[in-house]
Design a protein around this motif. Structure first.
Motif, mmCIF file in Angstrom:
data_model
loop_
_atom_site.group_PDB
_atom_site.id
_atom_site.type_symbol
_atom_site.label_atom_id
_atom_site.label_comp_id
_atom_site.label_asym_id
_atom_site.label_seq_id
_atom_site.Cartn_x
_atom_site.Cartn_y
_atom_site.Cartn_z
ATOM 1 N N ASN A 145 0.810 -1.227 0.000
ATOM 2 C CA ASN A 145 0.000 0.000 0.000
ATOM 3 C C ASN A 145 0.844 1.278 0.000
ATOM 4 O O ASN A 145 0.417 2.312 0.521
ATOM 5 C CB ASN A 145 -0.975 0.017 1.184
ATOM 6 N N ASN A 146 2.051 1.217 -0.579
ATOM 7 C CA ASN A 146 2.807 2.442 -0.814
ATOM 8 C C ASN A 146 2.627 2.839 -2.281
ATOM 9 O O ASN A 146 1.956 2.153 -3.041
ATOM 10 C CB ASN A 146 4.276 2.271 -0.439
ATOM 11 N N TYR A 147 3.219 3.954 -2.673
ATOM 12 C CA TYR A 147 2.966 4.499 -4.009
ATOM 13 C C TYR A 147 4.246 4.590 -4.835
ATOM 14 O O TYR A 147 5.327 4.816 -4.292
ATOM 15 C CB TYR A 147 2.331 5.886 -3.905
ATOM 16 N N SER A 148 4.083 4.413 -6.152
ATOM 17 C CA SER A 148 5.184 4.601 -7.097
ATOM 18 C C SER A 148 4.737 5.561 -8.188
ATOM 19 O O SER A 148 3.637 5.408 -8.739
ATOM 20 C CB SER A 148 5.587 3.268 -7.748
ATOM 21 N N PRO A 149 5.554 6.556 -8.546
ATOM 22 C CA PRO A 149 5.184 7.463 -9.642
ATOM 23 C C PRO A 149 5.277 6.744 -10.986
ATOM 24 O O PRO A 149 6.229 6.001 -11.235
ATOM 25 C CB PRO A 149 6.219 8.587 -9.532
ATOM 26 N N THR A 150 4.285 6.939 -11.818
ATOM 27 C CA THR A 150 4.254 6.306 -13.140
ATOM 28 C C THR A 150 3.793 7.323 -14.182
ATOM 29 O O THR A 150 3.100 8.291 -13.851
ATOM 30 C CB THR A 150 3.295 5.093 -13.173
ATOM 31 N N LYS A 151 4.177 7.101 -15.425
ATOM 32 C CA LYS A 151 3.738 7.950 -16.528
ATOM 33 C C LYS A 151 2.979 7.101 -17.530
ATOM 34 O O LYS A 151 3.406 5.987 -17.859
ATOM 35 C CB LYS A 151 4.932 8.627 -17.201
ATOM 36 N N TRP A 152 1.854 7.629 -18.041
ATOM 37 C CA TRP A 152 0.957 6.866 -18.906
ATOM 38 C C TRP A 152 0.593 7.640 -20.159
ATOM 39 O O TRP A 152 0.555 8.867 -20.154
ATOM 40 C CB TRP A 152 -0.343 6.534 -18.158
ATOM 41 N N GLU A 153 0.296 6.866 -21.205
ATOM 42 C CA GLU A 153 -0.424 7.412 -22.357
ATOM 43 C C GLU A 153 -1.688 6.590 -22.504
ATOM 44 O O GLU A 153 -1.629 5.363 -22.663
ATOM 45 C CB GLU A 153 0.406 7.360 -23.643
ATOM 46 N N PHE A 154 -2.839 7.267 -22.433
ATOM 47 C CA PHE A 154 -4.131 6.603 -22.564
ATOM 48 C C PHE A 154 -4.704 6.875 -23.947
ATOM 49 O O PHE A 154 -4.776 8.028 -24.386
ATOM 50 C CB PHE A 154 -5.105 7.096 -21.485
#
Length: 309
Positions: free
Chosen positions: A93-102
């Protein structure tokens, strides 16, 4: 317009990739499909499949940002939109930064297929697939090689300071252990190119620099790894950043294993004269048989063929 076939290939690759992430969301934020790294793992006590939503996979407050970007892209008639999201890592339940293209995949612009990757602080030898494929002239060839399990690794080069950065996978392929990588800090992988091929490689790089962006690099060469073992590789590369004077600032590339291809070429080259002689003998034998069938000897038949032609 995005190439839908390429998007589907990337989507399938993301499901098994350790780098890419994939998720499909409907307009209400319900997860329709995803790779195993997205969302909580199903419990053994769940008697039926529970629906998973955006807030199960990402920071809940990111939903408003997602909706804002989606609506902005929809009103602007764009086919996709970019966004950074904080992914929940289960079960910690910790967080990781991610980058997306939808990408919009429904007519009402509600359902979106997202392809993402982690956002981590740049480290030595941290070069990834997403970086190279973005705008690459070789994306289809590279993807084909990756799907055939021929990937050796990625590399990046800064011409101004003459500094190489390579992926951990390529460092290991070249024969470096984890401890050596940490101790060396930087590995100049091009010193592993066979001396004869290094001259050609250098010429091709210079030729690429003279044609800003219009002539990507594609070259085969021999790699000499630690232990003096030699293998064949194909390099695909292109400059992704230029200064105002047209000088290259950053080159990114990928190496694929072409050992099997070179073995086949070598076999054909070695057997070329044998195959040519065999074909001549078979042809001569066939002419003799035809001559016998027609009631002529080989010489008369040959003369007849020449006369008719």
């Amino acid at each position: 317009m995005q190439d839908w076939d390429s998007i589907q290939v990337l989507s399938q690759l993301a499901i098994t990739s350790e780098y890419f992430l994939q998720v499909t969301l409907d307009k209400d934020g319900r997860v329709l499909s995803s790779d195993p790294g997205i969302g909580p793992a199903p419990s053994l006590f769940d008697h039926k499949e529970k629906p998973i939503y955006f807030s199960d996979c990402f920071l809940s407050s990111d939903w408003s940002k997602f909706e804002s970007q989606r609506m902005k892209a929809w009103k602007g008639n764009h086919n996709s939109f970019l966004i950074e999201l904080k992914k929940i890592n289960h079960p910690d339940n910790n967080y990781s930064p991610t980058k997306w293209e939808f990408f919009f995949i429904s007519k009402d612009y509600g359902t979106c297929l997202g392809i993402g990757h982690p956002l981590v602080q740049s480290k030595p030898y941290h070069v990834g697939l997403g970086e190279f494929l973005e705008g690459s002239a070789f994306s289809s060839e590279v993807l084909e090689g990756i799907l055939e399990n021929k990937l050796l690794g990625f590399w990046e080069y800064d011409p101004k300071i003459k500094q190489d950065t390579i992926s951990p996978q390529l460092a290991h392929v070249l024969g470096y252990a984890e401890e050596e990588i940490k101790q060396l800090g930087k590995i100049h992988w091009k010193k592993h190119i066979h001396p004869e091929d290094a001259i050609i490689f250098s010429k091709e790089i210079k030729k690429h620099f003279l044609t800003p962006g219009s002539l990507p690099l594609k070259i085969e060469f021999r790699l000499i790894v630690k232990g003096n073992q030699t293998s064949w590789a194909m390099a695909y590369a292109q400059t992704v950043d230029w200064d105002e004077n047209g000088m290259p600032l950053k080159i990114q590339g990928v190496l694929l294993d072409v050992n099997e291809k070179k073995r086949q070429e070598l076999w054909l080259r070695e057997h070329h004269y044998f195959l040519k002689e065999l074909a001549f003998q078979q042809s001569h034998s066939l002419r003799a048989r035809v001559a016998n069938i027609l009631g002529h000897d080989g010489e008369d038949y040959t003369s007849m063929v020449v006369t008719l032609s």
